[in-house]
Design a protein around this motif. Structure first.
Motif, PDB file in Angstrom:
ATOM      1  N   LEU A 108     -39.231   3.029  -5.714  1.00  0.00           N
ATOM      2  CA  LEU A 108     -38.074   3.907  -5.884  1.00  0.00           C
ATOM      3  C   LEU A 108     -36.762   3.193  -5.632  1.00  0.00           C
ATOM      4  CD1 LEU A 108     -39.253   7.138  -3.993  1.00  0.00           C
ATOM      5  CD2 LEU A 108     -38.801   6.937  -6.445  1.00  0.00           C
ATOM      6  N   GLN A 109     -36.804   2.002  -5.086  1.00  0.00           N
ATOM      7  CA  GLN A 109     -35.632   1.370  -4.487  1.00  0.00           C
ATOM      8  C   GLN A 109     -35.063   0.264  -5.374  1.00  0.00           C
ATOM      9  OE1 GLN A 109     -35.293   0.810  -0.062  1.00  0.00           O
ATOM     10  NE2 GLN A 109     -36.164  -1.162  -0.655  1.00  0.00           N
ATOM     11  N   ASP A 110     -33.772   0.301  -5.620  1.00  0.00           N
ATOM     12  CA  ASP A 110     -33.107  -0.756  -6.359  1.00  0.00           C
ATOM     13  C   ASP A 110     -32.691  -1.893  -5.416  1.00  0.00           C
ATOM     14  OD1 ASP A 110     -33.358   0.241  -8.910  1.00  0.00           O
ATOM     15  OD2 ASP A 110     -31.556   1.473  -8.775  1.00  0.00           O
ATOM     16  N   PRO A 111     -32.331  -3.059  -5.954  1.00  0.00           N
ATOM     17  CA  PRO A 111     -32.019  -4.209  -5.099  1.00  0.00           C
ATOM     18  C   PRO A 111     -30.899  -3.977  -4.077  1.00  0.00           C
ATOM     19  CG  PRO A 111     -32.406  -4.957  -7.332  1.00  0.00           C
ATOM     20  CD  PRO A 111     -32.398  -3.457  -7.384  1.00  0.00           C
ATOM     21  N   ASP A 112     -29.980  -3.044  -4.365  1.00  0.00           N
ATOM     22  CA  ASP A 112     -28.899  -2.763  -3.411  1.00  0.00           C
ATOM     23  C   ASP A 112     -29.268  -1.650  -2.444  1.00  0.00           C
ATOM     24  OD1 ASP A 112     -28.820  -0.557  -5.057  1.00  0.00           O
ATOM     25  OD2 ASP A 112     -26.674  -0.692  -5.493  1.00  0.00           O
ATOM     26  N   CYS A 113     -30.539  -1.261  -2.428  1.00  0.00           N
ATOM     27  CA  CYS A 113     -31.098  -0.249  -1.519  1.00  0.00           C
ATOM     28  C   CYS A 113     -30.848   1.189  -1.947  1.00  0.00           C
ATOM     29  CB  CYS A 113     -30.618  -0.444  -0.075  1.00  0.00           C
ATOM     30  SG  CYS A 113     -31.086  -2.037   0.632  1.00  0.00           S
ATOM     31  N   THR A 114     -30.127   1.406  -3.019  1.00  0.00           N
ATOM     32  CA  THR A 114     -29.959   2.767  -3.512  1.00  0.00           C
ATOM     33  C   THR A 114     -31.243   3.231  -4.189  1.00  0.00           C
ATOM     34  OG1 THR A 114     -29.052   1.964  -5.618  1.00  0.00           O
ATOM     35  CG2 THR A 114     -27.478   2.500  -3.854  1.00  0.00           C
ATOM     36  N   PRO A 115     -31.470   4.551  -4.244  1.00  0.00           N
ATOM     37  CA  PRO A 115     -32.684   5.058  -4.889  1.00  0.00           C
ATOM     38  C   PRO A 115     -32.599   4.949  -6.399  1.00  0.00           C
ATOM     39  CG  PRO A 115     -31.307   6.880  -4.182  1.00  0.00           C
ATOM     40  CD  PRO A 115     -30.659   5.637  -3.647  1.00  0.00           C
ATOM     41  N   ALA A 116     -33.738   5.085  -7.038  1.00  0.00           N
ATOM     42  CA  ALA A 116     -33.883   4.778  -8.458  1.00  0.00           C
ATOM     43  C   ALA A 116     -32.911   5.520  -9.369  1.00  0.00           C
ATOM     44  CB  ALA A 116     -35.322   5.072  -8.891  1.00  0.00           C
ATOM     45  N   HIS A 117     -32.593   6.766  -9.056  1.00  0.00           N
ATOM     46  CA  HIS A 117     -31.868   7.592 -10.015  1.00  0.00           C
ATOM     47  C   HIS A 117     -30.404   7.828  -9.653  1.00  0.00           C
ATOM     48  CE1 HIS A 117     -36.169   8.615 -10.627  1.00  0.00           C
ATOM     49  NE2 HIS A 117     -35.809   8.462 -11.881  1.00  0.00           N
ATOM     50  N   PHE A 118     -29.905   7.115  -8.631  1.00  0.00           N
ATOM     51  CA  PHE A 118     -28.520   7.278  -8.222  1.00  0.00           C
ATOM     52  C   PHE A 118     -27.926   5.919  -7.853  1.00  0.00           C
ATOM     53  CE2 PHE A 118     -30.619  11.294  -7.344  1.00  0.00           C
ATOM     54  CZ  PHE A 118     -29.746  12.213  -7.908  1.00  0.00           C
ATOM     55  N   THR A 119     -26.616   5.812  -7.962  1.00  0.00           N
ATOM     56  CA  THR A 119     -25.929   4.559  -7.636  1.00  0.00           C
ATOM     57  C   THR A 119     -24.751   4.822  -6.708  1.00  0.00           C
ATOM     58  OG1 THR A 119     -24.354   4.694  -9.475  1.00  0.00           O
ATOM     59  CG2 THR A 119     -26.511   3.678  -9.933  1.00  0.00           C
ATOM     60  N   TYR A 120     -24.309   3.754  -6.047  1.00  0.00           N
ATOM     61  CA  TYR A 120     -23.101   3.864  -5.233  1.00  0.00           C
ATOM     62  C   TYR A 120     -21.919   4.313  -6.084  1.00  0.00           C
ATOM     63  CZ  TYR A 120     -25.057   1.501  -1.088  1.00  0.00           C
ATOM     64  OH  TYR A 120     -25.780   1.164   0.033  1.00  0.00           O
ATOM     65  N   ALA A 121     -21.835   3.783  -7.305  1.00  0.00           N
ATOM     66  CA  ALA A 121     -20.702   4.107  -8.160  1.00  0.00           C
ATOM     67  C   ALA A 121     -20.630   5.593  -8.490  1.00  0.00           C
ATOM     68  CB  ALA A 121     -20.773   3.288  -9.447  1.00  0.00           C
ATOM     69  N   GLU A 122     -21.784   6.225  -8.599  1.00  0.00           N
ATOM     70  CA  GLU A 122     -21.794   7.665  -8.866  1.00  0.00           C
ATOM     71  C   GLU A 122     -21.215   8.455  -7.702  1.00  0.00           C
ATOM     72  OE1 GLU A 122     -25.423   9.339 -11.071  1.00  0.00           O
ATOM     73  OE2 GLU A 122     -26.172   7.474 -10.199  1.00  0.00           O
ATOM     74  N   LEU A 123     -21.451   7.969  -6.494  1.00  0.00           N
ATOM     75  CA  LEU A 123     -21.012   8.703  -5.309  1.00  0.00           C
ATOM     76  C   LEU A 123     -19.595   8.328  -4.898  1.00  0.00           C
ATOM     77  CD1 LEU A 123     -22.292  10.816  -3.385  1.00  0.00           C
ATOM     78  CD2 LEU A 123     -22.726   8.938  -1.794  1.00  0.00           C
ATOM     79  N   ASN A 124     -19.104   7.221  -5.388  1.00  0.00           N
ATOM     80  CA  ASN A 124     -17.771   6.778  -5.009  1.00  0.00           C
ATOM     81  C   ASN A 124     -16.964   6.478  -6.259  1.00  0.00           C
ATOM     82  OD1 ASN A 124     -15.448   5.676  -4.001  1.00  0.00           O
ATOM     83  ND2 ASN A 124     -16.436   4.008  -2.878  1.00  0.00           N
ATOM     84  N   LYS A 125     -16.256   7.490  -6.718  1.00  0.00           N
ATOM     85  CA  LYS A 125     -15.373   7.337  -7.871  1.00  0.00           C
ATOM     86  C   LYS A 125     -13.929   7.161  -7.425  1.00  0.00           C
ATOM     87  CE  LYS A 125     -18.318  10.216 -10.872  1.00  0.00           C
ATOM     88  NZ  LYS A 125     -19.392  10.539  -9.903  1.00  0.00           N
ATOM     89  N   CYS A 126     -13.729   7.027  -6.125  1.00  0.00           N
ATOM     90  CA  CYS A 126     -12.384   6.946  -5.559  1.00  0.00           C
ATOM     91  C   CYS A 126     -11.884   5.508  -5.495  1.00  0.00           C
ATOM     92  CB  CYS A 126     -12.389   7.575  -4.166  1.00  0.00           C
ATOM     93  SG  CYS A 126     -10.823   7.437  -3.287  1.00  0.00           S
ATOM     94  N   ASN A 127     -12.626   4.651  -4.775  1.00  0.00           N
ATOM     95  CA  ASN A 127     -12.286   3.231  -4.727  1.00  0.00           C
ATOM     96  C   ASN A 127     -13.565   2.448  -4.463  1.00  0.00           C
ATOM     97  OD1 ASN A 127     -12.752   2.960  -1.820  1.00  0.00           O
ATOM     98  ND2 ASN A 127     -10.825   4.068  -1.551  1.00  0.00           N
ATOM     99  N   SER A 128     -13.528   1.181  -4.719  1.00  0.00           N
ATOM    100  CA  SER A 128     -14.761   0.398  -4.671  1.00  0.00           C
ATOM    101  C   SER A 128     -15.147  -0.058  -3.279  1.00  0.00           C
ATOM    102  CB  SER A 128     -14.637  -0.832  -5.578  1.00  0.00           C
ATOM    103  OG  SER A 128     -13.558  -1.662  -5.151  1.00  0.00           O
ATOM    104  N   ASP A 129     -14.216   0.011  -2.326  1.00  0.00           N
ATOM    105  CA  ASP A 129     -14.517  -0.548  -0.995  1.00  0.00           C
ATOM    106  C   ASP A 129     -14.722   0.504   0.087  1.00  0.00           C
ATOM    107  OD1 ASP A 129     -11.957   0.349  -0.534  1.00  0.00           O
ATOM    108  OD2 ASP A 129     -11.089  -1.637  -0.173  1.00  0.00           O
ATOM    109  N   TRP A 130     -14.778   1.779  -0.284  1.00  0.00           N
ATOM    110  CA  TRP A 130     -15.088   2.872   0.634  1.00  0.00           C
ATOM    111  C   TRP A 130     -14.067   3.010   1.774  1.00  0.00           C
ATOM    112  CZ3 TRP A 130     -19.462   5.961  -0.294  1.00  0.00           C
ATOM    113  CH2 TRP A 130     -20.314   5.485  -1.303  1.00  0.00           C
TER     114      TRP A 130
END
Length: 244
Positions: A108-130
């Motif tokens: 289920l796990q992608d190389p950046d540790c996010t789960p298969a069907h979601f990405t960091y980019a989907e959850l952070n549309k504000c800026n890239s460095d959180w």
């Protein structure tokens, strides 16, 4: 997709090796992906950073209304969540995280540790460095990862139907621009606004079983076009049109 299929094949090979070699008592050192590899079987009473990593990935299988602690201590709540994870994916459900459980997580796990069907980019549309939120950037991103794994559990429970995150982490400036509340959980990185194939009410109802302390949906002011979920520890649910 091809990369994930290859990773699943490798994970299954690891499980078959454990089964034929009688090694299910230990997780084995074989590296299954590029994110994290467990080196021992985990069970109730154990503690450590490897327990924390497991908790991040199974917290979305918490009991109804429960927000499971991610504290590195394998207690009753963690055992129950591991058991539910195993049941959800058709594994022997004993609450012990060994080779088969880890293989399923690796798949289920992608190389950046996010789960298969979601990405960091989907959850952070504000800026890239959180940065720029109510907590430091590293904490916001860590909260985001936990949220993504809960969303993966929610998605799977609903039949692996697509879910779309319309808003996730926000800095104070992003939050102000969209008219967010001054104390919004989006500022902490642990919130997501969802739309998708299921109805908004079904999302709000099912989210009660996946580790979300905050759930707001249809019937709650300004939430008729999405369902909001977040990781607050004190339960606050309101989707009056959905019976939540």
């Amino acid at each position: 997709m091809l990369r994930r299929m290859i990773r699943l094949a490798l994970a299954l090979t690891m499980v078959m090796g454990a089964l034929t070699g009688g090694l299910l008592a230990t997780a084995g050192p074989a590296r299954a992906d590029e994110c994290y590899t467990w080196g021992r079987t985990l069970s109730a009473g154990m503690s450590g950073s490897d327990v924390t990593e497991l908790q991040i990935r199974v917290a979305g299988h918490a009991a109804y209304g429960e927000v499971m602690a991610v504290d590195g201590a394998f207690g009753p709540a963690t055992k129950a969540a591991v058991t539910r994870f195993q049941q959800a994916y058709g594994l022997p459900a004993d609450g012990i995280a060994g080779a088969q459980t880890f293989a399923r997580i690796y798949a289920l796990q992608d190389p950046d540790c996010t789960p298969a069907h979601f990405t960091y980019a989907e959850l952070n549309k504000c800026n890239s460095d959180w940065s720029g939120g109510a907590v430091g950037a590293a904490t916001a991103k860590a909260n985001g990862l936990r949220t993504l794994w809960k969303l993966e559990a929610l998605r799977h429970a609903m039949g692996d139907v697509p879910l779309t995150v319309t808003s996730g982490f926000r800095s104070y400036s992003c939050n102000s621009a969209v008219g967010g509340a001054s104390n919004s959980r989006h500022l902490y990185g642990d919130a997501a606004d969802l739309v998708g194939s299921p109805s908004l009410c079904r999302l709000a109802q099912q989210a009660r079983y996946h580790g979300f302390g905050g759930i707001f949906g249809p019937g709650y002011p300004d939430h008729n076009d999405h369902t909001h979920v977040d990781g607050r520890t004190a339960r606050s649910w309101s989707a009056p049109d959905c019976g939540v």
